[in-house]
Scaffold this motif. Structure first.
Motif, PDB file in Angstrom:
ATOM      1  N   LEU A 119     -55.289 -17.940  85.607  1.00  0.00           N
ATOM      2  CA  LEU A 119     -53.522 -17.118  85.579  1.00  0.00           C
ATOM      3  C   LEU A 119     -52.818 -18.425  86.257  1.00  0.00           C
ATOM      4  N   ARG A 120     -53.768 -18.213  87.423  1.00  0.00           N
ATOM      5  CA  ARG A 120     -52.800 -19.508  88.640  1.00  0.00           C
ATOM      6  C   ARG A 120     -53.200 -20.777  87.735  1.00  0.00           C
ATOM      7  N   ALA A 121     -54.169 -21.727  88.011  1.00  0.00           N
ATOM      8  CA  ALA A 121     -54.790 -22.385  87.855  1.00  0.00           C
ATOM      9  C   ALA A 121     -53.987 -22.761  86.388  1.00  0.00           C
ATOM     10  N   ALA A 122     -54.168 -21.573  85.825  1.00  0.00           N
ATOM     11  CA  ALA A 122     -53.127 -22.312  84.002  1.00  0.00           C
ATOM     12  C   ALA A 122     -51.924 -23.038  84.486  1.00  0.00           C
TER      13      ALA A 122
ATOM     14  N   LEU B 140     -52.935  -4.655  94.307  1.00  0.00           N
ATOM     15  CA  LEU B 140     -53.066  -5.675  95.001  1.00  0.00           C
ATOM     16  C   LEU B 140     -52.913  -7.225  94.601  1.00  0.00           C
ATOM     17  N   MET B 141     -54.467  -6.811  93.121  1.00  0.00           N
ATOM     18  CA  MET B 141     -54.888  -7.686  92.282  1.00  0.00           C
ATOM     19  C   MET B 141     -53.323  -9.317  92.754  1.00  0.00           C
ATOM     20  N   SER B 142     -52.092  -8.774  92.121  1.00  0.00           N
ATOM     21  CA  SER B 142     -50.873  -9.400  91.586  1.00  0.00           C
ATOM     22  C   SER B 142     -50.715  -9.450  93.118  1.00  0.00           C
TER      23      SER B 142
ATOM     24  N   ARG C  40     -59.243  -9.747  87.825  1.00  0.00           N
ATOM     25  CA  ARG C  40     -59.439 -10.913  89.828  1.00  0.00           C
ATOM     26  C   ARG C  40     -59.795 -12.281  88.860  1.00  0.00           C
ATOM     27  N   ARG C  41     -60.468 -12.487  88.671  1.00  0.00           N
ATOM     28  CA  ARG C  41     -61.237 -13.659  87.826  1.00  0.00           C
ATOM     29  C   ARG C  41     -60.474 -14.213  86.920  1.00  0.00           C
TER      30      ARG C  41
END
Lengths: 191, 59
Positions: B47-50, B10-12, B41-42
């Motif tokens: 990962l998205r920010a990277a 779900l977190m993905s 979750r953090r």
């Protein structure tokens, strides 16, 4: 275009090429995409004051070129299927116990100050090495989502997979990347 | 109650689609009591920010 801009453009070329290569995994296609981007950049580059906004602009041109190439190749992706991605299950099995709880040694830890990591070149080398570990088609779906910013609907269409399959592939990619980053970078930082 | 394995799915997915009301409640409850998933979750946000940073040309 003045000389400074021209020098800047050649200085950014390796970065553009790396970005394209990672996503296309084909040196020739990456070279073409960068070449076309640089040609397009010859027009209209004088609008940019700072180097970082100039680079952002170049990347956005390159991103569109990559999307075009991926679209023209999408038949190949679907023909070869996503079968090489079964490896993702092994990773999940290693991380969780039978009841689906984290294995004691695999429980995710706190990543200290990611912003500071982003400032280090070494971090990006590790990041790229981790991306390279993804199976080719998983990597491609992941990069379509995260680097090219496509919505899953469109990725499904391009890769001819169902949305639930797309979510599974993205989940495996993220799980694999964060495990790699934690092991190879954040755990070693003394976080 | 969600298992950690289901929670990570779900977190993905919350990065790609709007979760249903019950999925959101189940996930919120799970990460509240599970430190590992809370970190996970953090990590998804990092990962998205990277990826943004890598693709946005400010790296």
């Amino acid at each position: 275009m003045d000389l400074d801009r021209q020098a800047e453009l050649s200085a950014l070329r390796p970065d553009l090429l790396r970005f394209a290569r990672l996503q296309l995994r084909d040196a020739g296609a990456a070279e073409d995409a960068v070449q076309e981007t640089m040609l397009a950049a010859l027009v209209g580059s004088d609008r940019f004051q700072s180097r970082s906004s100039y680079k952002t602009w170049l990347i956005s041109i390159l991103r569109n070129k990559i999307i075009d190439i991926i679209r023209s190749q999408s038949r190949e992706i679907s023909a070869s299927g996503l079968s090489d991605d079964d490896a993702g299950d092994d990773l999940t099995d290693a991380l969780f116990d039978r009841r689906g709880h984290w294995q004691e040694t695999a429980r995710p830890g706190r990543w200290a100050d990611p912003e500071a990591s982003f400032e280090q070149q070494q971090f990006w080398a590790v990041f790229e090495a981790c991306l390279d570990l993804l199976p080719e088609r998983t990597a491609r779906v992941f990069m379509m989502r995260e680097f090219l910013g496509l919505e899953t609907d469109e990725i499904c269409k391009e890769a001819s997979i169902s949305s639930s399959n797309c979510w599974v592939v993205l989940h495996r990619a993220r799980m694999s990347l964060r495990t790699c980053l934690e092991t190879k970078w954040f755990a070693g930082e003394g976080a | 109650m969600l298992s950690c394995r289901q929670a990570t799915e779900l977190m993905s997915q919350e990065q790609d689609r709007a979760l249903s009301f019950s999925e959101r409640i189940g996930l919120r409850l799970h990460v509240w009591i599970c430190a590992g998933c809370n970190s996970y979750r953090r990590q998804m946000s990092v990962l998205r920010a990277a990826c943004r940073r890598f693709g946005g040309g400010t790296s």
